[in-house]
Design an enzyme around this catalytic site. Structure first.
Site, PDB file in Angstrom:
ATOM      1  N   ASP A  13       0.819  -1.223   0.000  1.00 21.50           N
ATOM      2  CA  ASP A  13       0.000   0.000   0.000  1.00 21.50           C
ATOM      3  C   ASP A  13       0.847   1.266   0.000  1.00 21.50           C
ATOM      4  O   ASP A  13       0.410   2.310   0.490  1.00 21.50           O
ATOM      5  CB  ASP A  13      -0.960   0.021   1.201  1.00 21.50           C
ATOM      6  CG  ASP A  13      -1.827  -1.219   1.284  1.00 21.50           C
ATOM      7  OD1 ASP A  13      -2.479  -1.529   0.273  1.00 21.50           O
ATOM      8  OD2 ASP A  13      -1.836  -1.879   2.338  1.00 21.50           O
ATOM      9  N   HIS A  41      -4.238  -2.105  -6.118  1.00 24.34           N
ATOM     10  CA  HIS A  41      -3.616  -0.813  -6.366  1.00 24.34           C
ATOM     11  C   HIS A  41      -4.592   0.107  -7.090  1.00 24.34           C
ATOM     12  O   HIS A  41      -5.401  -0.326  -7.892  1.00 24.34           O
ATOM     13  CB  HIS A  41      -2.288  -0.940  -7.128  1.00 24.34           C
ATOM     14  CG  HIS A  41      -2.342  -1.812  -8.334  1.00 24.34           C
ATOM     15  ND1 HIS A  41      -2.234  -3.186  -8.260  1.00 24.34           N
ATOM     16  CD2 HIS A  41      -2.468  -1.526  -9.645  1.00 24.34           C
ATOM     17  CE1 HIS A  41      -2.301  -3.693  -9.480  1.00 24.34           C
ATOM     18  NE2 HIS A  41      -2.439  -2.715 -10.331  1.00 24.34           N
TER      19      HIS A  41
END
EC number: 6.3.4.4
Length: 427
Positions: A13, A41
């Site tokens: 992340d 993503h």
């Protein structure tokens, strides 16, 4: 020929998708090399936001190939759902290529993931329950079904029947549960394979051809170094190797093909799921970072744990992944904090250590040693050069670079593409 590997330096992340998309414009091929649809993503493209899980970021550029390498585990049904979603929004996907050697995730992998996590009780790992771990286990046990097998009806039928017989006994003995049946799986997944057939090929050959043609290849990492099965916070890790070295295994190219490794990090640290997190915050600063940074998982929607920047983690990542350049994201999130902190070392049983421990119990006893720096209140979201940053923000980045012994080549001051700033040419 030139190639760049993009890896996360923390627990995932970090904003790899945005950086990959930023670099993809100048590349010819974009290839994923590990993980599965547990990796999420977010991409900004054409003024819209897209959340991808399996599809490489390069899918948005129809003149470039987007490759899913053999190191990725593929849920065909989940992949088709993602492709259909892109098509419905006007994004063509004919430039996708899938390795014929990639392992297939099947319903019994998802069931096994659920049952095993339940069995762990208080020792749960925090899996996304997407079947990733069990699929990699089957690969190592040499009972996995690959994309090439899925496409051949008789082969898929034979292997699936054999595996279900094995899984049925395993599920009954270990969990007192039943395995999804052959009829539950076969027709749906064979049909999914047939829909994906046009994309399936020997992607190692595609990449080799690209290198011979002196094209630019971008390798897109998933998760982060600290989730690596060997080099991360084991056992609170993923089931694959997100480090740059896995590019060779996960795509079928040689190590001499890699030119640069860009390590992506946030200006702070975040983590989803269980496991050690020495710099974790539970106070108002942590609340500020989580809310301003919108720290919620792309795949799970779970609130991410957040903490101060940890240079011990990044030095470890730099070493095991051979990072040559650093991309620091989310600098804007720290705006408004009176003081910002960087962890420079740990205290373990009264002694200062500067390297990341391998032993989990030792890691739990580690206390972060912080260096405090003054914060900044100025808006940085329109900054385009380091010189334009507030002095305190610039000194913060310079200190990170110094502590981690790696140059900053990209910095980002917001989620949009135009807020990503290149400090040197990378191709």
């Amino acid at each position: 020929m030139s190639s760049i590997v993009v890896v996360g330096t923390q627990w995932g992340d970090e904003g790899k998708g945005k950086i990959t998309d930023f670099l993809a414009e100048q590349s010819d091929v974009i290839a994923r090399f590990s993980g599965g649809n547990n990796a999420g993503h977010t991409i900004q493209f054409g003024g819209e936001t897209y959340k991808l899980h399996l599809v490489p970021s390069g899918i948005f550029y129809k003149d470039k190939l987007a490759v899913i390498g053999n190191g990725v585990v593929v849920d065909p049904v989940a992949l088709l759902k993602e492709l259909d979603g892109l098509n419905e929004r006007g994004i063509p996907t004919s430039n996708l290529r899938i390795s014929n050697r990639a392992q297939v995730i099947l319903p019994y992998h998802l069931a096994q993931d659920e049952y095993e996590e339940r069995l762990r009780g208080d020792n749960k790992i925090g899996t996304t329950k997407k079947g990733i771990g069990p699929a990699y286990v089957d690969k190592v046990q040499r009972i996995g079904i690959r994309m090439a097998d899925l496409l051949e009806k008789e082969t898929f039928e034979r292997l699936l029947k054999s595996n279900i017989e094995y899984k049925q006994a395993y599920f009954k003995g270990m969990f007192n549960e039943t395995c999804p049946s052959f009829d539950d799986i076969f027709e749906e997944y064979y049909a999914a394979g047939q829909r994906l057939k046009e994309f399936v090929t020997d992607t190692s050959k595609i990449l080799d051809d690209a290198f011979v043609a002196d094209e630019k290849v971008l390798f897109e990492g998933a998760q982060g170094v600290m989730l690596d099965i060997d080099h991360g916070t084991y056992p609170f890790v993923t089931s694959s190797n997100p480090i740059a070295g896995n590019v060779t295994v996960g795509t079928g190219v040689g190590p001499t093909f890699v030119s640069k490794v860009i390590g992506v990090c946030k200006a702070y640290t975040s983590r989803v799921g269980d496991g050690p997190f020495p710099t974790e915050l539970f106070d108002e600063d942590g609340h500020h970072i989580r809310e301003v940074g919108r720290e919620y998982g792309t795949t799970t929607g779970r609130p991410r744990r957040v903490g101060w920047f940890d240079s011990v983690v990044l030095r470890h990542s730099r070493r095991v992944s051979g990072i040559t350049d650093l991309s620091i994201n989310s600098i804007d999130v720290l705006t408004g904090l009176d003081t910002v902190k960087i962890c420079t070392a740990y205290e373990l049983d009264g002694k200062e250590i500067t390297e990341y421990p391998a032993n989990l119990d030792q890691l739990k006893r580690c206390k972060p040693i912080f260096e405090e720096l003054p914060g900044w209140t100025e808006d940085v979201t329109n900054v385009r050069t380091l010189e334009e940053l507030p002095e305190n923000a610039r000194k913060y980045l310079e200190r990170i670079s110094e502590l981690c012994n790696v140059q900053i080549s990209i910095f980002s001051v917001g989620p949009d593409r135009e807020q990503t700033n290149l400090l040197k040419e990378l191709w």
